[in-house]
Design a protein around this motif. Structure first.
Motif, mmCIF file in Angstrom:
data_model
loop_
_atom_site.group_PDB
_atom_site.id
_atom_site.type_symbol
_atom_site.label_atom_id
_atom_site.label_comp_id
_atom_site.label_asym_id
_atom_site.label_seq_id
_atom_site.Cartn_x
_atom_site.Cartn_y
_atom_site.Cartn_z
ATOM 1 N N VAL A 36 43.572 43.956 33.774
ATOM 2 C CA VAL A 36 42.996 43.292 32.607
ATOM 3 C C VAL A 36 41.521 43.029 32.889
ATOM 4 C CG1 VAL A 36 43.079 41.291 31.077
ATOM 5 C CG2 VAL A 36 45.195 42.154 32.107
ATOM 6 N N ALA A 37 40.656 43.495 32.008
ATOM 7 C CA ALA A 37 39.227 43.184 32.136
ATOM 8 C C ALA A 37 38.847 42.226 31.014
ATOM 9 C CB ALA A 37 38.395 44.456 32.045
ATOM 10 N N CYS A 38 38.174 41.155 31.372
ATOM 11 C CA CYS A 38 37.662 40.245 30.340
ATOM 12 C C CYS A 38 36.440 39.517 30.875
ATOM 13 C CB CYS A 38 38.743 39.283 29.856
ATOM 14 S SG CYS A 38 39.204 38.007 31.011
ATOM 15 N N PHE A 39 35.833 38.690 30.033
ATOM 16 C CA PHE A 39 34.652 37.954 30.471
ATOM 17 C C PHE A 39 35.020 36.945 31.551
ATOM 18 C CE2 PHE A 39 32.909 39.293 26.305
ATOM 19 C CZ PHE A 39 31.812 39.958 26.802
ATOM 20 N N ALA A 40 34.113 36.754 32.476
ATOM 21 C CA ALA A 40 34.381 35.914 33.647
ATOM 22 C C ALA A 40 34.403 34.433 33.308
ATOM 23 C CB ALA A 40 33.330 36.191 34.718
ATOM 24 N N SER A 41 34.088 34.081 32.062
ATOM 25 C CA SER A 41 34.088 32.666 31.687
ATOM 26 C C SER A 41 35.178 32.351 30.679
ATOM 27 C CB SER A 41 32.728 32.298 31.082
ATOM 28 O OG SER A 41 32.499 33.094 29.930
ATOM 29 N N SER A 46 42.722 39.992 46.219
ATOM 30 C CA SER A 46 42.540 41.314 45.618
ATOM 31 C C SER A 46 42.522 42.419 46.673
ATOM 32 C CB SER A 46 41.260 41.348 44.782
ATOM 33 O OG SER A 46 40.131 41.189 45.609
ATOM 34 N N ARG A 47 42.184 42.045 47.921
ATOM 35 C CA ARG A 47 42.177 43.077 48.966
ATOM 36 C C ARG A 47 43.591 43.502 49.358
ATOM 37 N NH1 ARG A 47 38.064 39.487 52.275
ATOM 38 N NH2 ARG A 47 39.480 38.059 51.210
ATOM 39 N N MET A 100 39.265 39.774 40.576
ATOM 40 C CA MET A 100 38.257 40.635 41.191
ATOM 41 C C MET A 100 36.942 40.466 40.446
ATOM 42 S SD MET A 100 38.677 44.696 41.965
ATOM 43 C CE MET A 100 39.778 44.637 43.355
ATOM 44 N N GLY A 101 35.847 40.438 41.191
ATOM 45 C CA GLY A 101 34.532 40.230 40.566
ATOM 46 C C GLY A 101 34.039 38.840 40.943
ATOM 47 N N ARG A 102 32.807 38.781 41.470
ATOM 48 C CA ARG A 102 32.281 37.548 42.014
ATOM 49 C C ARG A 102 32.287 36.403 41.000
ATOM 50 N NH1 ARG A 102 26.738 35.842 43.414
ATOM 51 N NH2 ARG A 102 26.151 37.367 41.842
ATOM 52 N N CYS A 144 39.880 41.442 36.172
ATOM 53 C CA CYS A 144 38.552 41.763 36.711
ATOM 54 C C CYS A 144 37.481 41.693 35.638
ATOM 55 C CB CYS A 144 38.565 43.147 37.357
ATOM 56 S SG CYS A 144 38.950 44.472 36.210
ATOM 57 N N THR A 145 36.250 41.781 36.060
ATOM 58 C CA THR A 145 35.110 41.900 35.158
ATOM 59 C C THR A 145 34.900 43.389 34.845
ATOM 60 O OG1 THR A 145 33.688 41.926 37.096
ATOM 61 C CG2 THR A 145 33.997 39.811 36.008
ATOM 62 N N GLY A 146 33.845 43.692 34.154
ATOM 63 C CA GLY A 146 33.533 45.097 33.883
ATOM 64 C C GLY A 146 33.953 45.549 32.496
ATOM 65 N N SER A 147 34.337 44.603 31.638
ATOM 66 C CA SER A 147 34.803 44.984 30.299
ATOM 67 C C SER A 147 33.679 45.537 29.434
ATOM 68 C CB SER A 147 35.440 43.779 29.604
ATOM 69 O OG SER A 147 34.455 42.804 29.328
ATOM 70 N N GLN A 148 32.429 45.383 29.854
ATOM 71 C CA GLN A 148 31.304 45.920 29.086
ATOM 72 C C GLN A 148 30.798 47.241 29.660
ATOM 73 O OE1 GLN A 148 30.595 44.464 26.116
ATOM 74 N NE2 GLN A 148 32.400 43.275 26.731
ATOM 75 N N GLY A 149 31.586 47.831 30.564
ATOM 76 C CA GLY A 149 31.196 49.127 31.122
ATOM 77 C C GLY A 149 30.101 49.034 32.162
ATOM 78 N N GLU A 150 29.892 47.845 32.737
ATOM 79 C CA GLU A 150 28.852 47.683 33.748
ATOM 80 C C GLU A 150 29.111 48.696 34.874
ATOM 81 O OE1 GLU A 150 30.913 45.387 32.554
ATOM 82 O OE2 GLU A 150 29.922 43.448 32.242
ATOM 83 N N PRO A 151 28.109 49.532 35.192
ATOM 84 C CA PRO A 151 28.395 50.664 36.081
ATOM 85 C C PRO A 151 28.807 50.260 37.499
ATOM 86 C CG PRO A 151 26.056 50.555 35.494
ATOM 87 C CD PRO A 151 26.762 49.569 34.642
ATOM 88 N N MET A 152 28.361 49.095 37.988
ATOM 89 C CA MET A 152 28.707 48.713 39.352
ATOM 90 C C MET A 152 30.007 47.912 39.424
ATOM 91 S SD MET A 152 26.432 50.327 40.670
ATOM 92 C CE MET A 152 26.946 50.004 42.356
ATOM 93 N N ALA A 153 30.576 47.533 38.304
ATOM 94 C CA ALA A 153 31.808 46.736 38.322
ATOM 95 C C ALA A 153 32.987 47.617 38.727
ATOM 96 C CB ALA A 153 32.048 46.125 36.940
ATOM 97 N N ALA A 154 34.029 46.938 39.247
ATOM 98 C CA ALA A 154 35.196 47.659 39.759
ATOM 99 C C ALA A 154 35.778 48.595 38.698
ATOM 100 C CB ALA A 154 36.253 46.653 40.218
#
Lengths: 561, 561
Positions: free
Chosen positions: A238-243, A292-293, A265-267, A307-317
């Protein structure tokens, strides 16, 4: 309706008894929300956020409001009121506090906890004041009353600001979920009470003013998530906003019910959910979470990854999984849930992620094919309620692009706010509330301040224009060494090019033309380095334009020895 | 279902009696459609289109299919069949004809007229063969039958290809408007007849396979346009695709009915509508049209402007109006109608245009707030009809990204095509039809060929990577002049930087470090230019990274004199 004019001059001195309102961000754009209120020589700031860059702002990390308008008056600032802890409302606080560290930061419990955890990374210890809905606090001449509003992060507040100039209600970001996860409703009763008292100016969230109707309750996502869990026999991601505490809560609840372990996952996800759990905003059943490890060591059907990365951020998992560049290998039958909005500007990046995940066999569920997201911003139907309950004498649509502010102004007009009392302003436009009437009186300079790496404001529009040319066309640099006594060429021309798409061997063909231009210059007695640079640039520029129909940046370097 | 594998090797020699199918574009992407069929040593090409670049392909004008696979076999090409005249199906024809000018170009009347008018600009006179629905034509071993399909441009065709290996039906782009403007229906009767005969392989348009249901009829836009005209008492500006003859027809009809004159603007709009009118595809009432240069002299309520720019193209008239950079000044009360799709990737640009127009007072109507556009591609409901009517033995989804091809494959599976007969391929993957069974047998190299200015293929992935770095971070070039006999620095270091966002004065601080590195090199007896370059790059790179946390491109230039 009163519209801003590009030719607005500087505003007059603020008359006694008048309230001045200047948005340094958030009007004419979605993001970078920051409004400065001035009364009797004192300032109150509501929100201090960042804007995320667009493709024509390459290499920029963040965009800040320009603090120039208040830089000489930082000592006049009574407080910064934060309505909630989204980046577009709090992200510029660290940069403001660099200029004056002890500005009191006012906000709700969760808002302060999240900004404080962020400031730790900037090694800043802020002066904070916690407030709660229903409270009134005075900051100099500003009597603030805080009202609960519902949004896509818990503990958001609207703020009513009373001065001798009148009562201003600033909604912050809000919606009106009537069955909110935490039972905390937008305080319509409070809005009605203020309306009865007399709202002289309403400033209200315009983000969804173009969207007809009402936003669905967050609660209605639960059955969709439940069904996804029921139909998944492999890994769920599941990817969503970290807040988005409530969204994460719904996933935790589903995981508990379906007997899956959860890893974050995601700082920012790990940090924010830690804060939310510690303060009781997030309920985490014992034994639910795993590191997560460790997730690779669990059977796929027994885990959920959030995790984060729901906006397609290239460095996100998530992007890295889509590109097969991550330890977690997406396999046939995995389910990926993008439980978030699609922020305008990110469409291409998100589409790439969806295609990448689909390619490896994942079923990707997103707001386009299932109800896995609801907006955090009131739609037109809800905005009408607020207008009708508060019956403002004047209306200033905030938090939106032009299309959203215009749509919101139309709604205000439909509810009976006289057109001449509807003020559409953009960043930097100065609105004064005098004798119960809001009007535009001028404008102050108010540009973008770019953060790139460690520097703030060093990257200018000129640098960005250079980047756009370099990014589209590359460059050609031509180095010639000139004997300073004879003016003759003693080294070079040496040509270096990157990104030009011209075969390096082709440059041999322009070298005679450069040499010829310099020989003619020497014959004409030209010894000026600037002039020689111009001749070199012209010779190379013409050649590239004639042969390749392109306009790379040309950098002539003339070194005298 | 059979999926492509990244480790596919080159395909085996094509067995006698087998049909080979290789898409050089259009599989795994929307655009650049081109499929090569091979039988008995002869080739047939269906479509030859371009792809438009994404933001991570900066400065690129167009992307072509890679012709390498057929370059040595151009004499084996029997014909290029064009299904319709959209750029993503015909745009690469001029580049293919540069390699062999007399390849027969086969298509319907309008398709040929539009490609011919395009080829005039490339100074190419093609060899053409006009076909019409219902016709059969043989091209070497390929017996082609053409069937009418309905799409967002008139005169589109599907093609059935018979060889001794079996019958392949390629739909081209299509939808199934049951009340089309021109009465020309997608030939479902023909599809059914082929189904009865036995379709060995169906290749069908996947663009809208994720969209449930059915595409609304083009006709249903008419009342919406009519209402817009009825409610407008100022200027009306309509932006749509330059090839959408029926959409333009609807605007002309509304203009005639409401007594407005019409001007066309945009080179491709004027050219294509001229062709469509001359051939009778566009009905233009006498006295309706005026020159676009005259439009300013007409009262706003008496004119309609039809223009390009619906995708936010920055140089198009519409964007320039939004930026107040065009003779036509948008004013309060003007209506702008974006009567087109929003092509993925253009969201940000279109949003800018909408905001710009709104800012100056225009009412902007688009597919997000009114039914002013219908898609040209069959949705899932329609795709099921085609699958059920043709009952293919094998299925290959075409024209789509991974998400669309997978969705289409699921539809095929639901209609009863056995999973092991559904082939999901991407560009370059080789599919052989042998003994009634389609399967993946290998892959051929198949990359992007970039057009930039006059050059085709010179801009490589390396150049694009350089452009991305330059665009994000700019560059720093450092020039040093070295005495070739002593190895000592005799000129420079001279530093030039663009787009780095570093204050030029700051460079003074790194010069001593460069000098020190070179002195140490000289002391160590290093006279190699490459090594000196490395030392300079390292000194500057470390400084920029430590001080600014950035990574601009660093170009060390060492000139020996």
């Amino acid at each position: 309706m009163s519209h801003p004019h590009p030719d607005l001059g500087l505003p007059p001195v603020l008359p006694t008894g008048a309230l001045r309102i200047v948005a340094l961000g958030g009007l004419g754009e979605i993001g970078r929300n920051m409004t400065v209120f001035e009364f009797d020589g004192r300032l109150l700031i509501v929100d201090c956020g960042v804007l995320f860059p667009e493709p024509d702002q390459p290499g920029v990390d963040l965009i800040l409001p320009d603090f120039d308008y208040i830089r000489d008056r930082l000592d006049d600032v009574e407080a910064v009121v934060l309505t909630h802890a989204h980046e577009d409302h709090i992200g510029a606080v660290p940069y403001l506090l660099r200029e004056r560290a002890d500005i009191p930061i006012v906000g709700s419990r969760l808002t302060l906890a999240l900004i404080e955890s962020k400031l730790v990374e900037h090694r800043i210890q802020p002066v904070t004041l916690e407030v709660v809905e229903g409270q009134r606090r005075r900051f100099g001449p500003f009597e603030c009353e805080f009202l609960a509003v519902n949004h896509s992060i818990p503990d958001a507040l609207a703020v009513a600001i009373r001065t001798d100039a009148g009562l201003v209600l600033h909604t912050g970001d809000f919606k009106m979920d009537q069955l909110p996860m935490d039972g905390r409703l937008t305080d319509l009763g409070g809005f009605a009470r203020l309306g009865a008292e007399g709202v002289d100016l309403l400033m209200s969230d315009s983000t969804n003013a173009e969207v007809p109707g009402f936003v669905t309750s967050e609660r209605e996502i639960a059955p969709v998530i439940d069904e996804i869990f029921r139909n998944s026999d492999k890994r769920i991601i599941v990817a969503c906003f970290a807040s988005h505490v409530h969204r994460v809560q719904q996933v935790l609840d589903a995981a508990e019910q379906h007997g899956r372990k959860v890893a974050l996952m995601g700082r920012s996800m790990v940090r924010n959910m830690g804060v939310a759990r510690d303060l009781g905003y997030l309920r985490v059943p014992g034994g639910l979470m795993v590191d997560s490890r460790e997730i690779e060591s669990w059977p796929p059907e027994d885990v959920v990854l959030i995790c984060t990365g729901s906006q397609g951020e290239p460095m996100a998992a998530l992007s890295r999984m889509a590109n097969r560049d991550h330890p977690i290998r997406i396999a046939e039958g995995d389910t990926v849930l993008l439980a978030s909005s699609l922020v305008p500007g990110n469409e291409t990046a998100v589409n790439k992620v969806i295609n990448g995940l689909t390619r490896w066999g994942a079923r990707v569920i997103h707001k386009g094919n299932a109800r896995v997201h609801v907006s955090g911003h009131a739609a037109a139907g809800e905005l009408l309620y607020v207008l009708n309950l508060t019956r403002p004498s004047n209306f200033l649509p905030v938090h939106g692009e032009w299309r959203h502010m215009r749509a919101h102004a139309r709604l205000a007009s439909l509810t009976g706010v006289p057109d001449e009392h509807i003020v559409i302003a953009e960043d930097g436009v100065v609105v004064d509330l005098i004798d119960g009437r809001a009007s535009i009186v001028g404008a102050v300079p108010c540009g973008y301040v770019f953060v790139d790496g460690t520097s703030v404001g060093d990257v200018t529009d000129v640098a960005l224009k250079d980047r756009r040319i370099l990014g589209d066309e590359g460059f050609i640099s031509v180095v010639v060494v000139i004997d300073s006594t004879t003016g003759r060429l003693t080294g070079g021309p040496e040509i270096h090019a990157r990104g030009s798409g011209i075969d390096p061997d082709d440059f041999e063909r322009v070298i005679p033309q450069i040499e010829k231009a310099l020989q003619e210059a020497a014959a004409d007695g030209i010894a000026d380095v600037q002039q020689m640079r111009r001749l070199v640039r012209r010779a190379v520029g013409r050649w590239v334009s004639d042969v390749y129909r392109r306009r790379p940046m040309i950098i002539p370097v003339v070194v005298e020895v």
